[in-house]
Design an enzyme around this catalytic site. Structure first.
Site, mmCIF file in Angstrom:
data_model
loop_
_atom_site.group_PDB
_atom_site.id
_atom_site.type_symbol
_atom_site.label_atom_id
_atom_site.label_comp_id
_atom_site.label_asym_id
_atom_site.label_seq_id
_atom_site.Cartn_x
_atom_site.Cartn_y
_atom_site.Cartn_z
ATOM 1 N N HIS A 42 34.979 47.634 50.833
ATOM 2 C CA HIS A 42 35.605 47.529 49.514
ATOM 3 C C HIS A 42 36.403 46.237 49.463
ATOM 4 O O HIS A 42 36.363 45.517 48.468
ATOM 5 C CB HIS A 42 36.500 48.745 49.264
ATOM 6 C CG HIS A 42 37.068 48.807 47.885
ATOM 7 N ND1 HIS A 42 36.288 48.802 46.751
ATOM 8 C CD2 HIS A 42 38.354 48.844 47.455
ATOM 9 C CE1 HIS A 42 37.062 48.849 45.680
ATOM 10 N NE2 HIS A 42 38.330 48.870 46.084
ATOM 11 N N CYS A 51 37.266 51.671 40.095
ATOM 12 C CA CYS A 51 36.523 50.696 40.900
ATOM 13 C C CYS A 51 35.384 51.310 41.712
ATOM 14 O O CYS A 51 34.625 50.583 42.362
ATOM 15 C CB CYS A 51 37.478 49.963 41.827
ATOM 16 S SG CYS A 51 38.877 49.226 40.965
ATOM 17 N N HIS A 73 36.260 40.938 42.012
ATOM 18 C CA HIS A 73 36.360 42.382 41.838
ATOM 19 C C HIS A 73 36.040 42.707 40.387
ATOM 20 O O HIS A 73 36.878 42.561 39.496
ATOM 21 C CB HIS A 73 37.765 42.852 42.200
ATOM 22 C CG HIS A 73 37.875 44.341 42.365
ATOM 23 N ND1 HIS A 73 36.890 45.225 41.935
ATOM 24 C CD2 HIS A 73 38.848 45.119 42.911
ATOM 25 C CE1 HIS A 73 37.262 46.449 42.212
ATOM 26 N NE2 HIS A 73 38.444 46.417 42.802
#
Length: 394
Positions: free
Chosen positions: A284, A152, A321
């Site tokens: 995040h 990620c 995401h």
């Protein structure tokens, strides 16, 4: 800059959706519907590759690399850079973690279930580096071209490395960012097994948060040496001033606040700034219990008693995401926030968990004072990357 996202294709649409707090997730359909415990995904809508790319590009590509070709086209056209730069002194650095799943997964089913031969181009179409290669070929970029894969944090690592290459003089400019299109049957089933996907929708830092919303998309930024940009009269959208990265070295799926704080601290050090200069953090902010608590603790480690004076939001609440592409979308959102003087809200978050003790922007955007903005990415495996931006001032 250029983008293909679940809340808009193109920077203008993305900007409008971002500051409207648009949360427009789609229901899970197809084979996975009814088989998994979550119901929504952040999917790019109205993307027609046939009207945007050549027949040869479509033959060689898959959904993820198609996204980045379109995003790169927008960014390159807006920048005007390729008209005045030696393409030997230009880099392409993208982040991509899942690779060409939309090509690979159907091919594997054909191989193992139907016992048939796969398409001869399945190898290049499955490579995580395909987007980098296609953009390099499209624009004749002969300098350093490669892909970063750090889950990620992939595109944030890519942006940081491209920044260091430009700043060091290795190249004069770079096409950077990331892309991902992982929303296949196998991918959705795999993430369902992890039990970290929200059965409703992503609500980062909310008291009732219950997980991430899986997404897809691409974001591209054009970086350029400042003197070169000024000499050609470029429109400068913002300035990257620092990059920090670290590793937790602890656990594959349980993040460590010391590692995240270390990357933030290094980005500030690299920028020549201190925590007092920070006006915004694009977190995040995945919406999971563990990540949001860890990130809030990391922010408190950096800012101490001044923590509640630093506004924080997570734009994953809108674009989802998108794994390796998330950092690129969030970098673009951070630049837009500084440029517009407004900070996007965390959509869907009505009640912030108070004991997180950070200043989460909810309900509507806020005005922003000029300063340093941090864009955070913290990946599985404890791989952390943070980019520091500021509004360019002559």
């Amino acid at each position: 800059m250029g983008c293909v996202t679940p809340i808009g294709i193109g920077i203008n649409v993305f900007t409008r959706s971002l500051f409207e707090g648009k949360q427009d997730f789609l229901p899970v359909e197809g084979r996975a519907h009814g088989e998994i415990s979550f119901h929504y995904i952040a999917q790019v809508k109205d993307f027609d590759a046939r009207s945007l790319l050549s027949a040869e590009q479509i033959l060689l590509s898959e959904r993820s690399s198609q996204f980045v070709l379109v995003a790169a086209r927008e960014a390159i056209a807006q920048s005007g850079l390729l008209e005045s730069i030696d393409r030997n002194k230009m880099a392409v650095v993208f982040g991509c973690s899942a690779g060409g799943r939309t090509a690979e997964e159907p091919a594997l089913e054909k191989l193992y279930v139907e016992k048939k031969r796969v398409h001869p181009l399945i190898v290049p179409r499955s490579m995580a580096s395909l987007g980098t290669s296609l953009v390099s070929i499209e624009y004749g970029i002969t300098g350093p071209c490669y892909t970063v894969s750090t889950a990620c944090a992939s595109s944030t690592h890519a942006i940081g490395q491209a920044f260091h290459m430009v700043r060091s003089g290795m190249v004069d400019g770079a096409i950077t960012g990331g892309h991902e299109a992982p929303l296949t049957y196998g991918f959705l089933k795999a993430w369902d097994s992890l039990r970290v996907v929200s059965p409703t929708v992503c609500r980062p830092f909310s008291i009732d948060r219950d997980g991430i919303t899986l997404g897809e998309g691409a974001g591209v930024l054009i970086l350029e040496n400042l003197e070169h940009a000024q000499a050609r009269g470029a429109i400068i959208l913002g300035e990257i001033v620092g990059f920090g990265m670290s590793s937790d070295a602890q656990h594959m799926t349980q993040p460590k606040s010391e590692g995240a704080a270390g990357a933030m601290r290094l980005a500030l050090y690299d920028s020549g700034s201190t925590e007092k200069d920070v006006c915004y953090i694009n977190a995040h902010g995945t919406g999971t219990l563990l990540n949001d608590a860890m990130e809030a603790e990391a922010i408190r480690m950096i800012f101490g008693n001044a923590t509640m004076q630093v506004p924080v939001s997570s734009t994953k609440s809108m674009h989802g995401h998108a794994m390796g592409a998330s950092g690129a979308m969030e970098a673009i959102a951070t630049v837009l926030a500084l440029r517009q003087g407004h900070l996007p809200a965390t959509a869907g978050n009505i009640h912030v968990q108070e004991n997180l003790a950070i200043d989460v922007i909810t309900r509507e955007s806020r005005t922003c004072w000029p300063g340093i903005a941090l864009s955070n990415s913290f990946a599985f495996g404890g791989l952390n990357a943070v980019v520091a931006f500021r509004t360019f001032q002559v």
